[in-house]
Design an enzyme around this catalytic site. Structure first.
Site, PDB file in Angstrom:
ATOM      1  N   ARG C  87       0.823  -1.214   0.000  1.00 29.08           N
ATOM      2  CA  ARG C  87       0.000   0.000   0.000  1.00 29.08           C
ATOM      3  C   ARG C  87       0.858   1.266   0.000  1.00 29.08           C
ATOM      4  O   ARG C  87       0.464   2.296  -0.559  1.00 29.08           O
ATOM      5  CB  ARG C  87      -0.958   0.008   1.196  1.00 29.08           C
ATOM      6  CG  ARG C  87      -2.088  -1.010   1.149  1.00 29.08           C
ATOM      7  CD  ARG C  87      -2.919  -0.958  -0.101  1.00 29.08           C
ATOM      8  NE  ARG C  87      -3.938  -2.016  -0.125  1.00 29.08           N
ATOM      9  CZ  ARG C  87      -3.715  -3.267  -0.567  1.00 29.08           C
ATOM     10  NH1 ARG C  87      -2.529  -3.638  -1.017  1.00 29.08           N
ATOM     11  NH2 ARG C  87      -4.701  -4.153  -0.570  1.00 29.08           N
ATOM     12  N   GLU C  90       2.069   1.686  -3.543  1.00 29.13           N
ATOM     13  CA  GLU C  90       0.979   2.220  -4.365  1.00 29.13           C
ATOM     14  C   GLU C  90       0.787   3.704  -4.112  1.00 29.13           C
ATOM     15  O   GLU C  90       0.602   4.484  -5.052  1.00 29.13           O
ATOM     16  CB  GLU C  90      -0.308   1.456  -4.050  1.00 29.13           C
ATOM     17  CG  GLU C  90      -1.479   1.914  -4.902  1.00 29.13           C
ATOM     18  CD  GLU C  90      -2.733   1.107  -4.612  1.00 29.13           C
ATOM     19  OE1 GLU C  90      -2.746  -0.102  -4.894  1.00 29.13           O
ATOM     20  OE2 GLU C  90      -3.702   1.684  -4.076  1.00 29.13           O
ATOM     21  N   SER C 113      16.223  14.003   2.384  1.00 25.71           N
ATOM     22  CA  SER C 113      17.239  12.984   2.655  1.00 25.71           C
ATOM     23  C   SER C 113      16.586  11.716   3.206  1.00 25.71           C
ATOM     24  O   SER C 113      15.676  11.790   4.031  1.00 25.71           O
ATOM     25  CB  SER C 113      18.254  13.499   3.679  1.00 25.71           C
ATOM     26  OG  SER C 113      19.202  12.488   3.958  1.00 25.71           O
TER      27      SER C 113
END
Lengths: 145, 145, 145, 145, 145, 145, 145, 145, 145, 145
Positions: C87, C90, C113
């Protein structure tokens, strides 16, 4: 013994004995990056070099034999994702075409050899934070039929 | 105009006008590799830099605007197989793990920044054949939580 | 002992002893996500941290040594397909370009960073169902030649 | 007009008109990351939202129609290699398994939703350099048969 | 014991004892596909479920412990090429975009949850040859910021 | 005209005319998912079906001809990453081996046909949130030499 | 015992005993390619078939059990590069679209089944050099909703 | 004109003129699969063949010239996922190693040529449903140094 | 014993006994590259060849049996990245299309056989540095239906 | 004009004018494979060479300019699957490790240069069928730090 196993034993022995790569290279009288790469399995060592390294590290003859073998060079792509290595890959992805343009402008059609070649890693003190300076230094080879 | 198209126009104009990357960089007062990379689309230029570059190259305002845009950085993997670029990839595959070991030995746990970073390409005369010397010079960043 | 094997022993010991990651982190006095990641093999621990963790988990010195080694960081891509991890991938595929635009708008040309960086995972109560809140917090680094 | 083309026109118009993503979001009364993602093609806008955005940006009805279409979500993998986006991918590769462990410890077996979900991007001032703070905030969903 | 090894032992014991997946599910009082998936390593079982399953299959405590562990979910892509599994992949490649259109038409912008979700496999008698009927049944989740 | 272009015109015309997939399927007297898939380019239509669909959508003869062509079936893998489609891929990765076991237990050695096959998409009201129910219904084919 | 291991034992025993695949198939009364594929792990054998094969090959009961298991079908892609196998892949890459056209011309929209299917391998004498004749023979399945 | 474009024109013209592949092959006096493959761009035609084919199809000289060009052979992998073509790939994945064993058993160490080679596609009537019979017929080539 | 293991034993024994590939080939009376490839597992040896090689190398009967087995040919792609091998891959990427043009110009439509084929590796003295000369010599096979 | 487009024009003009690659090379006084590769876009030509080639082929100045540009070398992987080119790839997969062994045995640790390098393609008459003889001839480069 394959070179991956030998490399694991070298890395463990180096920690156990409190040695540095720089110290090993100095003891062998060989360049620092070359020595580290050879002990990690990327260059064959001479019999004397392998023997001296194993004596220093307290490793036996089977490791020394492995270090003398002709390697199949290259690194598992999974390990190339490690951030410390990946930054170099990223730099090539950003600057590779510019480096190519400048090699051609300065030298003509050809390449930097990766065989007649050396790498150096140095620390350069800097008030804004010390810097890692890695130099790739290879003979120019022109396309020559 | 996207940056790939702008780069094609820059490369063509540079040949047509007989300019060198070094000459353009000097005229702009910017570092050589940075300038080349920026004109190839890997860095945004300031309005002044883009204007000066386009004046030099005889390119119009649409190119200058493109050169000022924020890039999505990186190079098409197909182009990374070009032999002049590939030798660097190969060197990383052979020496990457050794470089990592030496960065950790010298600096501790961290990386060479590819952002606070510069590259230089130089020719070093050598009786056995001149050498391409490429220096990667980045600030050390330690893993810091 | 490699870090993958050490991680397997840590996970098993944690279950066997009924410990939580939060409990281990508290006992060590180290941040929660950092501690979990380190015990899974993504960060080197100090000798004291590794010793304390192994004492808590009932693991021996070979595990403690492994936990102190410098890691080669990263996760097997096969494990990234686990739904709980996917997830996040995604979300990056959907929101990554928007996040990039907003970093550039707010900070200029540069990156967050991932080295001078911390992650936090928290539960936020919500009447419609509690929420997982994961914060990525990294120093801004501007492209600086 | 497909959403990629609409996004290119939006990005160009935003620069041309000197607008910020934050300004557009404020004018529309919609969340910042959502608005940016929607204008880049990752969310459908309502007719009112699309109309207001196009009026602000000076874009015509064909763009407004495109912004209302149901998207096929996701980003070209080539763009995910851009350093500003890649750092998030790297962070997931390093911390993903730790985040998974902690979600399970805190919530049980399940996931953070990427659908009932929001992202925020903020600047946090810091004397050592300001920080990019990105928050992923999704409803916990437990595996429930 | 990892879950792949536990699954191999479960499959072998099931054959040896002449048990069916349906029989095991009935004995445990758990849904058929869920039970099969859990025994193949895709769901954690409760202590009671794992104990009952191992008693039925004649497997020892180490298997029962493994069945209770939190899994890293997903299947080796090599196994997805098996023809019995591949037909579902092919059906998605042919009908996936149509299913997406119809979900959006009926429900609006969102997805079928794969977490609040169940699958059923049934045989439907048919004079032209009995049919395999597989039902994917998941809660609709709308994109909600 | 290729089928991808025809599909784009169909999708646009459907929106423009305010038609639903369900309405088109009803007008044509063809099953809902089949009709949607055919209009998206995955099934050839008969001359009558294509003509009726184009009349309804206000599209010309070149579209109707394209809809009658024999397709090369399948979806661009990039589109399979869309979250609404991906959840089905994930479900197969989690439940595929269990479904395979149960097909073999119930039917013996063979597969569910993806050719003598139909899919249905339905909404099932549920007090905890309505559910997407997708049924894959294919003839069982036994391995028969 | 997994089917890959059983196949290795079968291949070794066949050589040791000086048996041919044709001889084994004849002794079992089963088709030649089917028998070879089954012994290599691609089809489940009946108890009688597995027993007879193992008696002939001098292999024990654990092999016989393995031969009866339901396989996960398919071949490691690395082995598909073997030149003897690759020529078939190449032929499909050159002739696949033509075969598809001709199946559709002769039969309409559908496929050759790979399940209700047989393969034969024969030698056809030819004065210019004998020929390998491989016949793929599968039931036509029309797309039928 | 490249061969992909020529193939598109051939396919469209064939439909428009109501011709069959079999009819074209008969008119040209060339084998059926060869003719289809050649018109789809996989074999060069002679000047006479290309001229006759274009006359039949009502295509002009630029198509005829394209049909005579030496092709770069092979099919876009995306098209190989079409179910009608994929079944052959699947059959190779299941039966490839068995076919290899039987070629070696019958002929010794070598391959079936894919160059001195023909393919035939036929319909074989069968009371249980007609069958697609595809014959691969290539000269045996033994490994000969 | 599989051929990869046999190859490892051959390589080690060759070093231990101080033999050269050329010496082994001469002793066996077989061509140099063929012999090396066969001992590395790419060609089956006759019983006499395998016996003679193992006698020379001091290896036992299990190695000799392995050397006689029919191989599955090909090399792990990871090993193809070794620089000594990669240069050949690069040369093919640069010159492959030109070689194809010239084969067609000289011979017509067809290929160089890789089966009725030999390779030779030679050193050619040269004042500018000796040269590696590798000759690929295969029978021309014309596309013949 | 990019080099791919220039190559397409060269190939078409060569056919139209009835020229051979050998004839063009002779007219230019340049080696055969080099000339072919250069005209296909893999080497930059001098102004004289490009001018002479274009005069011969009846192509204009824009092609001549393109032929002089510095190329990004390499071939689209899709084209490497063409059977005429693929046989070389296959030969490398079978013989690459043997060639590597023999280079190291004869020369020590190093590579054959692909830059200081030439390729020749010849026909060698043979009563069993003429042979394609392709010679790779590159300077040996030893690993030299």
């Amino acid at each position: 013994m394959d070179k991956a196993e030998a490399a694991r034993l070298v890395v463990a022995a180096r920690t156990r004995r409190g040695l540095t790569w720089a110290g090993i290279a100095e003891a062998l009288g060989t360049p620092l990056v070359w020595t580290t790469a050879a002990l990690l399995g990327q260059h064959p060592m001479s019999s004397e070099q392998a023997g001296a390294a194993c004596a220093l590290l307290g490793l036996d003859e089977t490791v020394a034999e492995s270090l003398q073998q002709q390697p199949s060079r290259g690194t598992d792509p999974a390990l190339m994702a490690d951030p410390t290595i990946y930054r170099f890959t990223e730099a090539l992805s950003v600057y590779g075409p510019a480096i190519k343009e400048l090699i051609h402008e300065e030298f003509g059609d050809g390449i930097m050899s990766a065989i007649n070649f050396r790498v150096d890693v140095e620390r350069r003190p800097d008030p804004d934070g010390d810097r890692v300076v890695v130099t790739f230094d290879g003979k120019f080879l022109d396309y020559r039929w």
